[in-house]
Structure formats: C-alpha cells, structure tokens
Design a protein around this motif. Sequence first.
Motif, short mmCIF file in Angstrom:
data_model
loop_
_atom_site.label_atom_id
_atom_site.label_comp_id
_atom_site.label_asym_id
_atom_site.label_seq_id
_atom_site.Cartn_x
_atom_site.Cartn_y
_atom_site.Cartn_z
N THR A 89 -44.26 -7.46 29.42
CA THR A 89 -43.31 -6.34 29.36
C THR A 89 -43.67 -5.28 30.40
O THR A 89 -44.72 -5.33 31.05
CB THR A 89 -43.32 -5.69 27.97
N THR A 90 -42.77 -4.33 30.53
CA THR A 90 -43.03 -3.14 31.34
C THR A 90 -42.49 -1.95 30.56
O THR A 90 -41.96 -2.10 29.46
CB THR A 90 -42.38 -3.25 32.73
N THR A 91 -42.61 -0.75 31.13
CA THR A 91 -42.15 0.46 30.45
C THR A 91 -41.07 1.15 31.28
O THR A 91 -40.98 0.94 32.50
CB THR A 91 -43.31 1.45 30.24
N PRO A 92 -40.27 2.01 30.67
CA PRO A 92 -39.20 2.69 31.41
C PRO A 92 -39.72 3.55 32.56
O PRO A 92 -39.03 3.74 33.56
CB PRO A 92 -38.52 3.56 30.34
N ASP A 93 -40.93 4.11 32.42
CA ASP A 93 -41.47 5.02 33.44
C ASP A 93 -42.16 4.30 34.59
O ASP A 93 -42.57 4.93 35.57
CB ASP A 93 -42.46 6.00 32.81
N THR A 94 -42.29 2.98 34.50
CA THR A 94 -42.94 2.23 35.57
C THR A 94 -42.08 2.26 36.83
O THR A 94 -40.85 2.17 36.76
CB THR A 94 -43.15 0.77 35.14
N LEU A 95 -42.73 2.42 37.99
CA LEU A 95 -41.98 2.34 39.24
C LEU A 95 -41.34 0.97 39.37
O LEU A 95 -41.98 -0.05 39.10
CB LEU A 95 -42.91 2.59 40.43
N LEU A 96 -40.09 0.96 39.79
CA LEU A 96 -39.38 -0.31 39.94
C LEU A 96 -40.10 -1.22 40.93
O LEU A 96 -40.13 -2.45 40.76
CB LEU A 96 -37.94 -0.04 40.40
N LEU A 97 -40.70 -0.62 41.95
CA LEU A 97 -41.45 -1.39 42.93
C LEU A 97 -42.62 -2.12 42.27
O LEU A 97 -42.91 -3.27 42.59
CB LEU A 97 -41.96 -0.47 44.04
N GLU A 98 -43.29 -1.46 41.34
CA GLU A 98 -44.42 -2.07 40.63
C GLU A 98 -43.93 -3.18 39.70
O GLU A 98 -44.58 -4.23 39.57
CB GLU A 98 -45.19 -1.01 39.85
N ALA A 99 -42.80 -2.96 39.06
CA ALA A 99 -42.24 -3.99 38.18
C ALA A 99 -41.86 -5.22 38.97
O ALA A 99 -42.08 -6.36 38.53
CB ALA A 99 -41.02 -3.44 37.43
N LEU A 100 -41.30 -5.02 40.17
CA LEU A 100 -40.96 -6.15 41.03
C LEU A 100 -42.22 -6.91 41.43
O LEU A 100 -42.23 -8.15 41.44
CB LEU A 100 -40.22 -5.66 42.28
N GLY A 101 -43.28 -6.18 41.74
CA GLY A 101 -44.53 -6.84 42.07
C GLY A 101 -45.08 -7.66 40.91
O GLY A 101 -45.60 -8.75 41.11
N GLN A 102 -44.91 -7.14 39.70
CA GLN A 102 -45.33 -7.86 38.50
C GLN A 102 -44.55 -9.16 38.35
O GLN A 102 -45.12 -10.22 38.05
CB GLN A 102 -45.14 -6.96 37.27
N MET A 103 -43.25 -9.09 38.58
CA MET A 103 -42.42 -10.29 38.47
C MET A 103 -42.79 -11.32 39.55
O MET A 103 -42.88 -12.52 39.26
CB MET A 103 -40.94 -9.92 38.57
N ASN A 104 -43.01 -10.84 40.76
CA ASN A 104 -43.38 -11.77 41.84
C ASN A 104 -44.73 -12.42 41.59
O ASN A 104 -44.90 -13.63 41.80
CB ASN A 104 -43.40 -11.02 43.17
N THR A 105 -45.69 -11.64 41.14
CA THR A 105 -47.05 -12.15 40.89
C THR A 105 -47.05 -13.24 39.82
O THR A 105 -47.73 -14.26 39.95
CB THR A 105 -47.98 -11.01 40.47
N HIS A 106 -46.28 -13.01 38.77
CA HIS A 106 -46.29 -13.95 37.64
C HIS A 106 -45.09 -14.89 37.63
O HIS A 106 -44.86 -15.59 36.64
CB HIS A 106 -46.35 -13.16 36.32
#
Length: 316
Positions: A271-288
């Motif tokens: 999961t991620t949180t609403p306050d997470t930077l979208l760029l960081e969330a994208l990196g999380q998706m790419n990594t995993h």
Amino acid sequence: MSRHPTETARGVLEIEAAALTRLANELPACFDSVVEMLLTISGRIIVSGMGKSGHVAAKMAATFASTGSPAQTVHPGEASHGDLGMITPNDAVILISNSGETKELADMIAHCARFSVPLVAMTRKAASTLGQAADHVLLMPDAPEACAIGMAPTTSTTMAMALGDALAVAMMKHRGFDRANFAAFHPGGTLGAQLLRVAAVMHKGDELPVVGPDTPMSEVLLTMSQKGFGVAALIEDGRLAGIITDGDLRRNMDGLMARSAGQVATRDPMTTTPDTLLLEALGQMNTHKRTVLLVTDGPQLVGLIHIHDALRAGVA
C-alpha cells in the motif's frame, strides 16, 4: 580562428568556476545581516539592474518568489517614469551593478534614501556611488570577465546570479520552506508533476473495486471487470485485509468459481498513503512490478492509484 571552440568553452567555464570558488571563500561579511533584514521586511524584495544585470535581477526575483520570499523586479528606466511608486518603505531593494556607477539606477538610489527603504548593493566596487549609498554592500570579487576582450558581462553576471541563489536558499532554509510549500508555488509543468501527492490523482469512493471475504468469486470477477483496474480490494470488518489480482486468479484457477474472495486474496497487500509523493509511489510500483497500489489511511482503504494515473499526471 586561433583556438578550437571547445578550448574556448573550457576556458570560459574554468574562469567562471574559479570566480565562484573565490566568491564562496570571500563571501561578503554582511551576508548574514542582509538575510536577516530581508526576512524581517513586511513588503517585497525589489530587485533591479540595467542591461545584463537586469536579466539577472529578473531571475533573482523569480527565485525569491518561488521559494517563499515575495519579490518583483522594477526596471530602472520605468522607475524614473512612475514605477518608483511600486517601491514602498515596507520593501527592501537590491540593486545590481558590477561597476556601481550605472547611471540609470540614480533615481532608485535617491528614492530609497528619501523614503528610508533598505538598500542592498551587489557590486564589485564598494567605493562606487551605489556602494556608498547602500545600507549593505554584497561585494563581489574583482574577477576577470570570461569573454575574449574582457568586457562582456560573463563572470560578473554569473557571480551575481549565484549570490542571489545563495540569498534565496539561505532564506528558504531559515523559513523552513519545504517540498510542500514549493509544490504550492509550482502547480504546473514537470516540477508540479514531481511534487504531486497520491491524494491528487487517486481513485476513491464508488470507483474502488471493493469486495468482502464471503463474496463469491463470480461477483469478484464482475467487480474487477466493471471497475477496470484488474484488482479487487478485500475489506474485512471495515479494514483492508487483502487484494485479489490477476496473479491470484491464475494461482487459484482450479476450482476458482467455487471459492470466495477471502480464500483467494493475497493478505497484507502493498500500500501507499495519500500524502506520499506520486513520484515515490511510481517508483514503488516500478520496483515491485505493480500496476496498482491501494491507498490507506491507517487500516482504512481510502483510494487506489494505477500506474497510468501517474503517467497521465506527467510523472515519468
């Protein structure tokens, strides 16, 4: 042509780099006082200069404004024809002149003296007209210009711009100006996209593909198809309990339709949180290697983002 263009370019950069190193080592003694003064004014920072210094002034004012210090430029020529009215006693003025003798600045200098407007000189000559009139002198090293004839503003404007950046960053740090503040002033373009939070693009409410642990897989498949994200979120006792993806369907293909959502779901999903930077969330998706992230606030599911949401927002 006596020198290869690459050699000329390297020479220019070396001259300007040396000047910046010298500027760092000989930072004006009043630098801290200037920062303190600029932080305490209730008005704006007015930045001005003539010619190339005017272009530096425009960049400097833009940098101040975008990092939390309200600023604007006033053209010296226009100032003499009414724009002096833009400068109030609540403001502070930074005038840029390598020689300190730029005649077009005379009316602005006089205006500052008349109305007790704090005046900062950014110059190479402390004994110049500008230097003597100023309350603070940000003295730049007497470094050679990098042009072939030693006259075109090159090194001097580079130092002035760098010194302006130093002021802006020092004030930025003192104000505690952070990425969230920066994002507020940069809603558009690449910078704005990089500073977007997950909450700005996430799907929520009725858009979410939500199922319960006892939901038959026939209904789960229908929900996944209708919502169009290729996943379903398992909610149990009001809390996010798992996720059903295409991979879960393939792993449970044998007897799938006889099972319930709770029997098929992968527990403890990423999961991620609403306050997470979208760029960081994208990196999380790419990594995993994920295309979807569920968004939670504590144990509660509050949203979902798809990798396409990030791409559409300009984050790549």
